[in-house]
Design an enzyme around this catalytic site. Structure first.
Site, PDB file in Angstrom:
ATOM      1  N   CYS A 166       0.821  -1.208   0.000  1.00 49.30           N
ATOM      2  CA  CYS A 166       0.000   0.000   0.000  1.00 49.30           C
ATOM      3  C   CYS A 166       0.861   1.266   0.000  1.00 49.30           C
ATOM      4  O   CYS A 166       1.408   1.615  -1.034  1.00 49.30           O
ATOM      5  CB  CYS A 166      -0.992  -0.048   1.154  1.00 49.30           C
ATOM      6  SG  CYS A 166      -2.454   0.932   0.815  1.00 49.30           S
TER       7      CYS A 166
ATOM      8  N   HIS B 274      -3.516  -5.350   0.683  1.00 44.74           N
ATOM      9  CA  HIS B 274      -2.900  -5.856   1.923  1.00 44.74           C
ATOM     10  C   HIS B 274      -2.905  -7.385   1.946  1.00 44.74           C
ATOM     11  O   HIS B 274      -3.848  -7.987   2.473  1.00 44.74           O
ATOM     12  CB  HIS B 274      -3.669  -5.314   3.137  1.00 44.74           C
ATOM     13  CG  HIS B 274      -3.463  -3.856   3.337  1.00 44.74           C
ATOM     14  ND1 HIS B 274      -2.447  -3.344   4.115  1.00 44.74           N
ATOM     15  CD2 HIS B 274      -4.125  -2.789   2.828  1.00 44.74           C
ATOM     16  CE1 HIS B 274      -2.493  -2.021   4.078  1.00 44.74           C
ATOM     17  NE2 HIS B 274      -3.508  -1.657   3.310  1.00 44.74           N
TER      18      HIS B 274
ATOM     19  N   GLU C 133      -1.312  -9.322   3.762  1.00 44.48           N
ATOM     20  CA  GLU C 133      -1.160  -9.876   5.121  1.00 44.48           C
ATOM     21  C   GLU C 133      -2.490 -10.289   5.747  1.00 44.48           C
ATOM     22  O   GLU C 133      -2.526 -11.128   6.640  1.00 44.48           O
ATOM     23  CB  GLU C 133      -0.421  -8.877   6.025  1.00 44.48           C
ATOM     24  CG  GLU C 133      -1.182  -7.602   6.430  1.00 44.48           C
ATOM     25  CD  GLU C 133      -1.055  -6.456   5.422  1.00 44.48           C
ATOM     26  OE1 GLU C 133      -0.778  -6.731   4.230  1.00 44.48           O
ATOM     27  OE2 GLU C 133      -1.255  -5.293   5.823  1.00 44.48           O
TER      28      GLU C 133
END
Ligand code: GLN
Length: 542
Positions: A381, A507, A509
């Site tokens: 990001c 994202h 993650e």
């Protein structure tokens, strides 16, 4: 028929209620039950989206775009419970909904009160998760028993068993049994007080989970059982885990917590199946390699600000039998000390997401270091924004290139506001949020890592790559490896010829699990390991 488990906490905050709730969910799933997870947060903010990471840690984003508490990250990593907007409510949301109903005249002129209107609203939020295909709803109440903000939530879960039936509800209280060095013993009094407070408001906990740093002797368990009015088998020890959070479910099983829950709620469960989880913990405990990865961020010193990133790196490490030492580096310190001293020992560099100008130049310098030295790099990001700024300035030759988030008058706005963002003034819940599809360029590094060309990933941003610069970037070796399906938004950029330089607008993650690491994070860790090994070989030759 759906059954309900309520998890409360006492004595101190940060006891790990989220992890304990997630572990309970995981154990019940491993007994063949269908589970839904939920967190109720007593603070007044509508969601944590506008809260500082210093106050609240990471904001965890769901597929549906809701910005939620980081405990929901634990729920997703430990269980398969589908999460949505209904999985996280705050006092702010509850009141907002009740006030909207009042404005619409739905209360027919009655005085609107905490009991029953607020508590009814809370109960209806819990009930939303019940369904024919759900065996158990696990609701965690944020905060600590005794907090003023928690009162309506505790009152609502007390009433809940009147509606749903006592046998269908289970109250689990997580408490601390501290070890007093001076006295040389564990102390049960704080637990007694905390349970006392719960009982005062009419909740008799069925199970006590006691966080301790030392083993809880039978004498102490008997004492807690007697004073807190629970059977001794329902006093469960949860020893501190300095090694890994993924050991928590195993220690709860040793204390037969799953049997206790299944029996108390009379659930039709299967025998526990934990082999794969034990193997995972075994791999985590017995790594074959060790590497270090620098995470260069604005909130690097804060334990919870990049929680899911740290977890996702661990997941990728497990898959590669590698222990990952994370170097948390304040991006501002790179501005002061230069990248060489802080980063030359790292096998890879990750720049996470973020907001605000502080530390931006340090991130840009760290990325230049990674690009020029061939160090594996992953930008997430804001990390993509900084990578684009660095490339524009130092490779394309666009002096002063910047993001308009930080410099409105830059001569080269490489990163600029999304069109749909231009007229938005409200801060809460107004970014480009949640799951969005992307198409990957075949033969890109990303497409190889994913093993497919259409992906869906979660977003949380207002700014994006400015398409005016695509041509110049491509001419200088940038591959636009992922875009939105209509090709209008850049989702991934890579640099040709670099061992691993991948920056993503989303994202990754948030979608990594201990049992299935995210493909891009796994690829990044593999590249780091390869670099580590080739550096080791080079030193041996010298
Ligand atoms: N601040 C940037 C934006 O709003 C990046 C956001 C992020 O890193 N999550 O677009």
């Amino acid at each position: 028929m759906t059954k309900y488990i309520f998890v409360t906490g006492g004595v101190v905050s940060s006891l790990g209620k989220g992890l304990t709730s997630a572990s309970i969910g995981m154990l019940l799933e491993q007994r063949g039950l269908r589970v839904r997870m939920q967190k109720l947060d007593p603070y007044i903010n509508v969601d944590p989206g506008t809260m500082s990471p210093y106050q609240h840690g990471e904001v965890y984003v769901l597929d549906d775009g809701s910005e939620t508490d980081l405990d929901l990250g634990h729920y997703e990593r430990f269980t398969h419970s589908p999460l949505s907007r209904d999985s996280n409510y705050t006092t702010g949301q509850i009141y907002q909904s009740v006030i909207n109903k009042e404005r619409r005249g739905e209360f027919l002129g009655k005085t609107v009160q905490v009991i029953p209107h607020i508590t009814n609203e809370i109960k209806s939020c819990i009930r939303k998760l019940a369904d024919d295909d759900v065996d158990v709803v696990i609701t965690e109440i944020g905060g600590t028993v005794g907090d003023i903000e928690s009162q309506p939530f505790l009152e609502a879960i007390r009433q809940f068993s009147l509606d749903a039936g006592k046998r269908n509800c289970l109250y689990i209280h997580l408490t601390l049994v501290p070890y007093l060095k001076a006295a040389g013993e564990l102390k049960t009094k704080p637990t007694q007080h905390s349970v006392g407070q719960l009982r005062q408001i009419g909740i008799q906990p069925d199970i006590l989970i006691c966080r301790t740093e030392r083993s809880l002797p039978r004498d102490d368990r008997e004492k807690i059982a007697l004073f807190c009015n629970v059977p001794i088998e329902a006093v469960i020890e949860e020893r501190d885990k300095d090694f890994s959070i993924y050991e928590v479910p195993l220690s709860l099983v040793e204390n037969k917590l799953d049997d206790l829950i299944v029996d108390s709620l009379q659930l039709q469960a299967e025998p526990l199946e934990l082999d794969h989880w034990r193997e995972l913990v075994h791999n985590l405990r017995n790594p074959e390699h060790e590497i270090s990865i620098a995470v260069v961020g604005k909130y690097a010193e804060h334990r919870d600000a990049y929680k899911s990133i740290y977890e996702a790196l661990d997941h990728a490490g497990i898959a590669h039998h590698t222990q990952i030492r994370i170097q948390r580096i304040q991006s501002e310190s790179i501005e002061q000390e230069g990248p060489e001293r802080l980063l030359s020992g790292s096998d890879a560099i990750l720049v996470p997401g973020g907001f605000g100008e502080r530390g931006i130049e340090g991130k840009v310098e760290a990325i230049r270091f990674a690009r020029e030295r061939g160090i594996p790099f992953l930008g997430i990001c804001l990390g993509l924004h900084c990578a684009a700024i660095e490339f524009a300035r130092n490779v394309v030759g666009l002096a002063g290139a910047h993001s308009t988030e930080f410099n409105k008058d830059t001569p080269h706005p490489i990163i600029c506001l999304l069109d749909e963002q231009k007229s938005i003034t409200d801060k809460g819940g107004t970014m480009r949020l949640g799951a969005q599809p992307a198409h990957l360029a075949s033969e890109s590094r990303s497409a190889t890592a994913y093993g497919r060309e259409v992906i869906s990933e979660r977003h949380r941003h207002r700014y994006e790559f400015n398409n005016v610069y695509r041509q110049q970037f491509a001419a200088n070796g940038v591959v636009f490896a992922g875009t939105s399906p209509d090709a209008s938004l850049v989702e991934i950029l890579e640099i040709e010829g670099h061992p691993w330089f991948v920056a993503v607008q989303f994202h990754p993650e948030f979608k990594s699990k201990p049992t299935s690491p995210h493909p891009l994070i796994a690829g990044f860790v593999r590249a780091a390991l390869e670099r580590h090994q080739s550096r080791g070989a080079a030193t041996q030759h010298v």
